[in-house]
Design an enzyme around this catalytic site. Structure first.
Site, mmCIF file in Angstrom:
data_model
loop_
_atom_site.group_PDB
_atom_site.id
_atom_site.type_symbol
_atom_site.label_atom_id
_atom_site.label_comp_id
_atom_site.label_asym_id
_atom_site.label_seq_id
_atom_site.Cartn_x
_atom_site.Cartn_y
_atom_site.Cartn_z
ATOM 1 N N ASP A 1 -35.927 16.314 8.167
ATOM 2 C CA ASP A 1 -35.246 17.604 7.545
ATOM 3 C C ASP A 1 -35.316 18.797 7.837
ATOM 4 O O ASP A 1 -37.177 19.157 9.207
ATOM 5 C CB ASP A 1 -34.955 16.960 6.104
ATOM 6 C CG ASP A 1 -33.690 17.747 5.690
ATOM 7 O OD1 ASP A 1 -33.516 18.787 6.313
ATOM 8 O OD2 ASP A 1 -33.590 17.267 4.690
ATOM 9 N N GLU B 1 -29.569 22.150 -3.671
ATOM 10 C CA GLU B 1 -30.629 22.032 -2.474
ATOM 11 C C GLU B 1 -32.423 22.808 -4.166
ATOM 12 O O GLU B 1 -31.649 22.780 -5.724
ATOM 13 C CB GLU B 1 -30.714 22.306 -2.068
ATOM 14 C CG GLU B 1 -30.422 20.961 -0.620
ATOM 15 C CD GLU B 1 -30.509 21.773 0.685
ATOM 16 O OE1 GLU B 1 -32.054 21.728 0.627
ATOM 17 O OE2 GLU B 1 -30.006 21.802 1.367
HETATM 18 C C1 BGC Z 1 -30.983 19.776 3.500
HETATM 19 C C2 BGC Z 1 -30.789 18.596 4.186
HETATM 20 C C3 BGC Z 1 -29.578 19.362 5.686
HETATM 21 C C4 BGC Z 1 -29.945 20.508 6.020
HETATM 22 C C5 BGC Z 1 -29.388 20.709 7.413
HETATM 23 C C6 BGC Z 1 -31.686 20.428 4.407
HETATM 24 O O1 BGC Z 1 -32.510 21.450 3.962
HETATM 25 O O2 BGC Z 1 -32.193 19.001 3.041
HETATM 26 O O3 BGC Z 1 -29.974 17.583 3.194
HETATM 27 O O4 BGC Z 1 -28.765 18.049 6.047
HETATM 28 O O5 BGC Z 1 -30.881 20.944 5.488
HETATM 29 O O6 BGC Z 1 -28.666 21.705 6.917
#
Ligand code: BGC
Length: 760
Positions: free
Chosen positions: A317, A527
C-alpha cells in the site's frame, strides 16, 4: 500439557475427512488447469525475463503515482511532462503508475494520458513492456468524470443482491477500462467489526460470509474469467490481512487478532477471493499482533501463497515499505525496510513519489542481500498479469468505449442498487411511506449535498469537492422537491455537522408542515482523515432532532453515514428511521422513492448497529456476551431491516437430520408476503453449533438469498449447505467439524441437525 479434545479419535477422522474435502474443492477452484493460453503466457514471461537486466526487473517492481509526471492541470485537464515520464519509464524502467493526480478527469483526458504513457513504454523502451496502470474504482469508476458512481460497498452489502452487485461491478470494470485503465484496487475485503474505523464504508460489513460471497462475485464480474477482454479489469483484493479492526479505532493503527479469530473471520473473504481468481493483492498498511504485514513472511508467503495458493502479484500500500522504518520502526533505515518487505513477499512497491525503492533494491541485489531468484519471482508474477491483460498486444484505450461511460442504462442499475440498499430501521405506526399530498420540512446537514451521499473515493480522494459533482443528479432535498412540488417542501438546514446554524428556524418551519425529514450523518471523509474519537453523532445534530421532536410533528430521520454513529438519545424522538448509508449519485432519488412509497425498502443491516459508544459486539458473539442484555444490546441487530410488506416465514425443513462429510443438505422455507404490496426480502440462514471445543458463536450466517414476492403470495426458498458450513477453527487453529448437535435458523424458525460420530 496438550489440550483435551472432545471426540478424540472419532473427531480426528472427521478432521481428516474435512481436510480432504477442502483440498479437493480448493484444487478444483484455484488450481487452474494449465490451459494452452496459460502455458503460452508462462513461456512468454520466461523469455522476457531472460532478456531483462537487473535494472529493468527492479523497475518493474516499482509503482509511482501520476503526480510527479503531471505538467499542467488546467480546468481539470491534465497534461504530462514527457521528459519526466521518459525518466520514469525509459531510464528507471518503472512497471506501474497509479492514481489520478488530484481529481477525476474526463474519459477522453484519461485516454490521452494512458496513450502517452503506453507510447513511451512500448515504443521507447528496449523491451517494450507496457505499464500496468492502477486506480481505486471503489464504488464505480470514481476518478472518471461522468462515470457511474454507485453506492459505497457497505450499502451494496445491505442490498443482499449478488446479481445486482455483479452488474455494478461489470459497469465499473467497463468504465474503468474505457479510460484505458486495466487494474482496479478493489474489492476491499476487511470486515467491519470495529465501527469507529474510517473505512467501514469500503467494506461489505461485519460478516465473513457476506464479504466472501460479495467479494468473489465482484471479482468474477470484473475479471470475467478473461482479463484480456477490453471490458474487464484485473482486480486487487485488499487490504490483506486484518486491517479493519484497529484496537484504537483509528486508521492504520495496530490490530490484535488471535490466529483462531483471524482464520475464523478475517482470512475467509481473501480465501474466497483467491478461489474467484483475483490476480493481485494489496497489503494491510498496519500490523497484526505487533508484526507489520508488509514485513511478514508468515502472512505473505506461508498463508497467502502456500495455504491460499495465491498466484498473482502482491503490491504494497501507499508508502508502506518506507513506513516500516519511518513509522513502524521494525527497520532502522530504508535499506533494511526494502529488504524486509521484498524478502517477506512484496512484489511491487507503491513507493509512490520517487525512485528511492528502485535504487535501494538495486543496491541490495548488488550486495547479494536480496537474491536474484527473489527478483525474478516477483517480476515473473507481475509480467504474467500484464500478459494476461493483453497489454502487450493492446496497450491502448479503446476510444469508442468512451461513448458508453455513464450511460442511461448504467444509471438505472445504479438507481436500483441505491434503492435496494435502503434499510428501514424503524417505522412506528406506519409513518412511512409518507403521502405525496402533504407538506414537509427537509432539514439537517446531509439534505442538500451530493458529496455527502458519496463521501470518499468520489471525484477526489476525500470526495469533498461539491463543484465537481454532476449537475443532473439529485440531492435528497431536490429529489423530494421533484416529487412533491417545490411549494410543498420547506428547507431549513438547521445545523452543520459541528455547529448550530438555526435550530429555532427549523422548529418554526416545522409548525407549518405535516412531517419533518431530518437528514443527518457524517461529513465526507476517506482513510485517516476520517478518524473520530467518539462514535456518537455530533451534538448539533442531536440537538436539532430533539428540538424538532418537541413540535409533535412526525419525525423521519434519514441516516447518511459511512459507519453506524450512535443515535440512542434521539431514536425515541423519531417515528421512522431510514438508513441510507452512502448511497451514491442516485442516492437522493432512492431516499425520496422510499420515503414516499414509490419503492418498498428491502435492505438489511450489514453490521450490528451499536446503541452505546463503548458497546461494540458483532452478531456472531459468544453465548456469554449474548445472555446479558446489558452486554449485548445493539440499537439494531445485524440483518435488521423493515419492509412496507409483511413477510411471514413458514415450515422450515431440511431433507436430512444428519450430515456426514461430503454430503449436502437441502433446507427449504416458505416465505409469505402477507400484504398488498409486492416486496423483496433477504432470507438469511444461520447455523449454530450447540457445543464445541472452542466456545461457539451463538450463530453464523451461512447463506442468504434475496427474493421478490408478490402481494399475498408465497415462495419457497431453497438453500444447500455443505460440510464446511458446519466447520469452525478449532484448538489447533485448523478448520474442524465436531460430532454433535447443530441448529439451522431462518427468521424465528429453527430445525435441528446432527453430525454423528464416525464409526471406527
Ligand atoms: C489506500 C489504498 C489505495 C491506495 C492507492 C492507500 O492510501 O490505503 O486502499 O488503494 O492508497 O490510492
Amino acid at each position: 500439557m496438550p489440550e483435551r479434545k472432545k471426540g478424540n479419535g472419532a473427531m480426528r477422522v472427521w478432521t481428516l475427512l474435512f481436510f480432504a474435502v477442502v483440498l479437493v474443492s480448493l484444487g478444483c477452484a484455484s488450481g487452474p488447469k494449465q490451459t494452452k493460453e496459460a502455458a503460452k503466457i508462462d513461456r512468454q514471461v520466461r523469455r522476457l525475463v531472460a532478456q531483462m537486466t537487473v535494472e529493468e526487473k527492479v523497475g518493474q517492481m516499482t509503482q509511482i503515482t501520476l503526480q510527479p509526471f503531471a505538467k499542467e492541470d488546467k480546468d481539470g485537464v491534465l497534461t504530462l511532462d514527457a521528459e519526466k515520464l521518459r525518466e520514469g519509464i525509459v531510464e528507471r524502467h518503472i512497471g506501474s503508475i497509479l492514481n489520478c493526480a488530484g481529481q477525476a478527469r474526463t474519459v477522453e483526458n484519461w485516454q490521452e494520458i494512458i496513450t502517452q504513457i503506453q507510447d513511451i513504454a512500448t515504443k521507447e523502451t528496449r523491451l517494450g513492456i507496457p505499464i500496468v496502470y492502477g486506480i481505486d474504482s471503489i464504488h464505480g469508476a470514481n476518478y472518471i468524470l461522468d462515470a457511474t458512481i454507485f453506492p459505497q460497498n457497505i450499502a451494496i452489502g445491505a442490498t443482499g443482491n449478488l446479481d445486482l452487485l455483479a452488474k455494478t461491478a461489470e459497469i465499473t470494470a467497463y468504465e474503468t477500462r474505457a479510460a484505458g485503465i486495466p487494474w482496479n484496487f478493489n474489492p476491499v475485503l476487511g470486515l467491519a467489526r470495529q465501527p469507529m474505523w474510517s473505512r467501514v464504508y469500503e467494506t461489505y460489513g461485519e460478516d465473513a460470509y457476506i464479504a466472501s460471497a460479495m467479494g468473489a462475485t465482484y471479482i468474477r464480474a470484473q475479471q470475467g474469467g478473461d482479463i484480456s477482454k477490453v471490458t474487464n479489469v484485473a482486480t486487487c483484493m485488499k487490504h490483506y490481512l486484518g486491517y479493519s479492526v484497529p484496537r484504537s479505532g483509528r486508521d492504520r493503527t495496530p490490530a490484535y487478532i488471535p490466529e483462531r479469530e483471524l482464520r475464523q473471520h478475517f482470512l475467509r473473504p481473501f480465501a474466497a477471493a483467491v478461489r474467484a481468481g483475483t490476480v493481485t493483492c494489496m497489503v494491510n498498511s498496519s500490523e497484526i499482533n505487533g508484526v507489520p504485514v508488509h514485513s511478514s513472511p508468515f502472512y505473505l508467503r506461508k498463508v497467502l501463497r502456500d495455504e491460499l495458493q495465491f498466484k498473482g502479484f502482491v503490491v504494497s500500500d501507499w508508502a508502506d515499505i518506507e513506513n516500516l522504518y519511518t513509522r513502524e520502526k521494525v527497520a532502522k533505515d530504508r535499506r533494511e525496510a526494502v529488504k524486509l518487505a521484498v524478502m517477506a513477499g512484496i512484489d511491487m512497491s507503491m513507493v509512490p513519489y520517487d525512485y528511492s525503492f528502485t535504487d535501494t533494491l538495486l543496491e541490495l541485489v548488488a550486495a547479494g542481500e536480496v537474491p536474484m531468484k527473489r527478483i525474478d519471482e516477483a517480476v515473473t508474477d507481475i509480467l504474467r498479469v500484464k500478459f494476461m491483460l493483453g497489454l502487450f498486444e493492446r496497450p491502448y484505450p479503446v476510444e469508442s468505449m468512451a461513448y458508453d461511460v455513464g450511460s442511461e442504462a448504467s444509471a438505472k442499475v445504479n438507481l436500483q442498487a441505491a434503492r435496494e440498499a435502503m434499510t428501514l430501521l424503524k417505522n412506528e405506526a406506519q409513518t412511512l411511506p409518507l403521502s405525496k399530498d402533504r407538506k414537509v420540512l427537509v432539514t439537517g446537514p446531509s439534505a442538500n449535498k451530493l458529496s455527502l451521499l458519496n463521501s470518499g473515493w468520489t471525484l477526489t480522494w476525500q470526495g469533498d469537492n461539491e463543484e465537481l459533482y454532476p449537475a443532473d443528479k439529485h440531492t435528497i432535498l431536490e429529489a423530494i422537491g421533484a416529487k412533491l412540488g417545490a411549494e410543498n417542501v420547506t428547507y431549513v438546514q438547521g445545523t452543520t455537522f459541528d455547529e448550530t446554524i438555526d435550530i429555532p428556524g427549523a422548529v418554526r418551519a416545522a409548525q407549518d408542515v405535516d412531517a419533518v425529514i431530518a437528514c443527518i450523518g457524517e461529513p465526507t471523509y476517506c482513510e485517516t482523515p476520517g478518524n473520530i474519537t467518539d462514535l456518537t453523532l455530533t451534538a448539533p445534530q442531536l440537538d436539532l432532532v430533539e428540538a424538532l421532536a418537541e413540535t409533535g410533528k412526525p419525525i423521519v430521520l434519514v441516516l447518511v453515514e459511512g459507519r453506524p454513529r450512535v443515535i440512542r438519545t434521539i431514536v425515541d424522538d423519531a417515528d421512522a428511521i431510514l438508513h441510507a448509508y452512502l448511497p451514491g449519485m442516485e442516492g437522493g432519488q432512492a431516499v425520496a422513492d422510499v420515503l414516499f412509497g414509490d419503492v418498498n425498502p428491502s435492505g438489511k443491516l450489514p453490521y450490528t448497529y451499536p446503541r452505546f459508544a463503548g458497546g461494540f459486539t458483532t452478531y456472531d458473539q459468544k453465548v456469554s456476551e449474548a445472555v446479558d442484555p446489558n452486554t449485548f444490546a445493539p440499537q439494531w441487530p445485524f440483518g435488521h431491516g423493515l419492509s412496507y410488506s409483511k413477510f411471514v416465514y413458514h415450515g422450515l425443513r431440511s431433507d436430512k437430520s444428519k450430515l456426514k462429510p461430503g454430503e449436502t443438505l437441502n433446507v427449504m422455507i416458505d416465505v409469505e408476503n402477507q400484504s398488498d404490496r409486492p416486496g423483496k426480502e433477504i432470507v438469511q440462514l444461520y447455523v449454530s453449533d450447540l457445543v464445541a471445543s472452542v466456545t461457539p458463536a451463538v450463530k453464523q450466517l451461512r447463506r442468504f438469498k434475496k427474493v421478490q414476492i408478490q402481494a399475498g403470495q408465497r415462495q419457497t426458498v431453497r438453500f444447500t449447505l455443505g460440510w464446511d458450513d458446519l466447520a469452525f477453527i478449532g484448538r489447533e487453529n485448523k478448520p474442524i467439524v465436531e460430532p454433535g448437535e447443530f441448529e439451522i435458523h431462518v427468521g424465528e424458525l429453527s430445525v435441528g441437525l446432527a453430525v454423528p460420530k464416525p464409526k471406527r
